[in-house]
Design a protein around this motif. Structure first.
Motif, PDB file in Angstrom:
ATOM      1  N   GLU A 126       0.715  -1.449  -0.309  1.00  0.00           N
ATOM      2  CA  GLU A 126      -0.298   0.287   0.067  1.00  0.00           C
ATOM      3  C   GLU A 126       0.731   1.040  -0.006  1.00  0.00           C
ATOM      4  OE1 GLU A 126      -3.507  -3.015   1.307  1.00  0.00           O
ATOM      5  OE2 GLU A 126      -1.099  -3.046   1.549  1.00  0.00           O
ATOM      6  N   ILE A 143      -6.265  -0.361  -2.301  1.00  0.00           N
ATOM      7  CA  ILE A 143      -5.917  -0.876  -1.698  1.00  0.00           C
ATOM      8  C   ILE A 143      -7.036  -1.358  -0.134  1.00  0.00           C
ATOM      9  CG2 ILE A 143      -3.999   1.390  -2.473  1.00  0.00           C
ATOM     10  CD1 ILE A 143      -5.053   2.835  -0.206  1.00  0.00           C
ATOM     11  N   ASP A 145      -7.222  -0.757   3.285  1.00  0.00           N
ATOM     12  CA  ASP A 145      -6.861   0.440   3.978  1.00  0.00           C
ATOM     13  C   ASP A 145      -8.021   0.416   4.682  1.00  0.00           C
ATOM     14  OD1 ASP A 145      -4.130   0.278   4.310  1.00  0.00           O
ATOM     15  OD2 ASP A 145      -3.578   1.669   3.104  1.00  0.00           O
ATOM     16  N   LEU A 148      -8.576   6.029   3.860  1.00  0.00           N
ATOM     17  CA  LEU A 148      -7.871   7.147   3.194  1.00  0.00           C
ATOM     18  C   LEU A 148      -8.186   8.429   2.871  1.00  0.00           C
ATOM     19  CD1 LEU A 148      -4.443   7.356   2.436  1.00  0.00           C
ATOM     20  CD2 LEU A 148      -5.083   6.984   0.370  1.00  0.00           C
ATOM     21  N   CYS A 196       2.284  -5.081   4.888  1.00  0.00           N
ATOM     22  CA  CYS A 196       0.809  -5.791   4.917  1.00  0.00           C
ATOM     23  C   CYS A 196       0.405  -5.263   5.718  1.00  0.00           C
ATOM     24  CB  CYS A 196       0.549  -6.532   5.205  1.00  0.00           C
ATOM     25  SG  CYS A 196      -1.133  -7.724   5.626  1.00  0.00           S
ATOM     26  N   THR A 197      -0.909  -3.483   5.311  1.00  0.00           N
ATOM     27  CA  THR A 197      -1.674  -2.913   7.018  1.00  0.00           C
ATOM     28  C   THR A 197      -1.936  -3.421   7.994  1.00  0.00           C
ATOM     29  OG1 THR A 197      -3.042  -2.540   5.263  1.00  0.00           O
ATOM     30  CG2 THR A 197      -1.774  -1.389   5.641  1.00  0.00           C
ATOM     31  N   TYR A 198      -2.851  -5.017   7.452  1.00  0.00           N
ATOM     32  CA  TYR A 198      -3.146  -6.027   8.293  1.00  0.00           C
ATOM     33  C   TYR A 198      -2.691  -6.670   9.710  1.00  0.00           C
ATOM     34  CZ  TYR A 198      -3.892  -9.130   4.647  1.00  0.00           C
ATOM     35  OH  TYR A 198      -3.985 -10.088   3.190  1.00  0.00           O
ATOM     36  N   PHE A 264     -10.604  -1.981   7.548  1.00  0.00           N
ATOM     37  CA  PHE A 264     -10.684  -2.598   6.291  1.00  0.00           C
ATOM     38  C   PHE A 264     -11.513  -2.487   5.584  1.00  0.00           C
ATOM     39  CE2 PHE A 264      -7.451  -3.279   9.309  1.00  0.00           C
ATOM     40  CZ  PHE A 264      -5.894  -2.959   9.087  1.00  0.00           C
TER      41      PHE A 264
END
Length: 295
Positions: A126, A143, A145, A148, A196-198, A264
Motif C-alpha cells: 500500500e 488498496i 486499508d 484514506l 501489509c497493513t492488516y 478495512f
C-alpha cells in the motif's frame, strides 16, 4: 526526441540503474547513457550521480523529475484525446489479495467495452501504491486499508472487507463465530509480509494488549499461508475473500476478528491531477458503482 530522453530519465530514477532501465525499455545500456548525457547537455546540469551501485538524483535532477512527470502526463493525455480514447493503457497498482480475488471479473467486463486498452496490473504494498499514484507512475491504486484521506488523491470506498482468523477445522476456534485479540494468547501465528497493513494492525493490537504469541512463519504469498494453515501449522489473519473457497470445502474454519482498529475497506485511489478520459472514468465507475464516496 527530448520526450524520449525524459521517459528514459524517469526509468533510470525509478530503478536507480542504467542497466535495469535498459532492460525495461529494451535499449542497449550505451543508448541509455547517451540519452542521459544529451539530456544533461540540454539542461546544462548534472542530473544523476553514482552512489555505490545506485544512481541518485542531484538537486537539479529532483527539479527536473517533477517537470518530467507532468510533461509525460500531458503527453499521454493528448494522445488519448487524439486517438478518441479507444486505445492506450491503464496501469493499476494493487495488492495480491485484490489482484487475485477481487479484480478479475471487473477486468473481464472492462475488456468487453475497451478491448484495445492494455491493462497493466502491478502488484505492490500500500505505501508504494499510494506514492506511485501521487507521482503519476500508476494511473489507479486499489488498496485494502482504513479509509484514506490525502489532499493529493481522490479516494473511493468500494466496499468493506471482513478480516477473519483462519485455522484448521480441528482448532478450538472452529467453535467460535468471532475472535478477539485476547483469544490469540500463546497461539502460533502465520503472518503476511512486512508492509501489509492488516498485519501491522494485528501486531499492534497484540502488543497493546500484551498478548504473547509465537511467530511460526512469514510469507509474501497468500497461497503459502493458506496451505500452512490447512496443514495445522498455525493460524492467520486474512480477508474473508481470500479463503472463501477453502471454507466452503471444509479445509479451513474462519472466525471474524473483532477489534476497534479492524476497519478495512477496498478503496480505489487516483491523483486529483489526473485527466479523466472516458475510458478511465468508465473503469472507475465499473469498480465503484454509482455511489462515489470521494474523500
Amino acid at each position: 526526441m527530448e520526450l524520449t530522453y525524459l521517459q528514459t530519465f524517469r526509468e533510470v530514477v525509478k530503478w536507480g540503474s542504467y542497466t535495469r532501465a535498459a532492460e525495461e525499455l529494451g535499449y542497449a545500456q550505451s543508448s541509455i547513457t547517451t540519452q542521459i548525457q544529451r539530456l544533461e547537455e540540454s539542461y546544462g546540469a548534472v542530473l544523476l550521480e553514482r552512489y555505490g551501485r545506485k544512481m541518485k538524483l542531484t538537486i537539479a535532477g529532483e527539479a527536473l523529475l517533477q517537470y518530467a512527470n507532468e510533461i509525460i502526463r500531458l503527453h499521454v493525455e493528448s494522445k488519448e484525446i487524439v486517438s478518441k480514447q479507444s486505445k492506450g493503457s491503464l496501469i493499476i497498482g494493487t495488492i495480491e489479495t485484490l489482484a487475485a480475488f477481487f479484480l478479475p471479473p471487473f477486468l473481464q467486463a472492462y475488456r468487453r467495452d475497451y478491448p484495445e486498452i492494455n491493462v497493466n496490473i502491478q502488484p505492490a504494498n500500500e505505501p508504494f501504491i499510494i506514492e506511485s499514484v501521487k507521482e503519476g507512475s500508476l494511473d489507479i491504486g486499489l488498496i485494502l486499508d482504513p479509509p484514506l484521506t490525502d489532499p493529493e488523491l481522490h479516494s473511493i470506498i468500494v466496499r468493506k472487507e471482513e478480516l477473519v482468523i483462519v485455522a484448521h477445522p480441528d482448532h478450538r476456534f472452529s467453535a467460535l463465530d468471532n475472535v478477539q485479540v485476547q483469544d490469540l494468547m500463546r497461539e502460533s501465528l502465520i503472518l503476511t509480509e512486512e508492509g501489509c497493513t492488516y498485519r501491522a494492525m494485528l501486531l499492534k493490537s497484540l502488543k497493546d494488549n500484551q498478548v504473547d504469541y509465537q511467530l511460526s512463519y512469514e510469507f509474501g504469498n497468500l497461497e503459502a499461508i493458506k496451505q500452512c494453515v490447512i496443514y495445522g501449522l498455525g493460524i492467520a489473519l486474512l480477508p474473508r475473500i481470500v479463503v472463501a473457497e477453502e471454507i466452503r470445502k471444509g479445509q479451513l474454519t474462519a472466525a471474524s476478528f473483532i477489534h476497534p482498529d479492524c476497519q478495512f475497506y477496498t478503496q480505489l485511489i487516483y491523483s486529483k491531477k489526473k485527466w479523466l478520459s472516458k475510458s478511465f472514468s468508465d473503469f472507475v465507475d465499473l469498480l465503484s458503482g454509482s455511489n462515489h464516496q470521494n474523500e
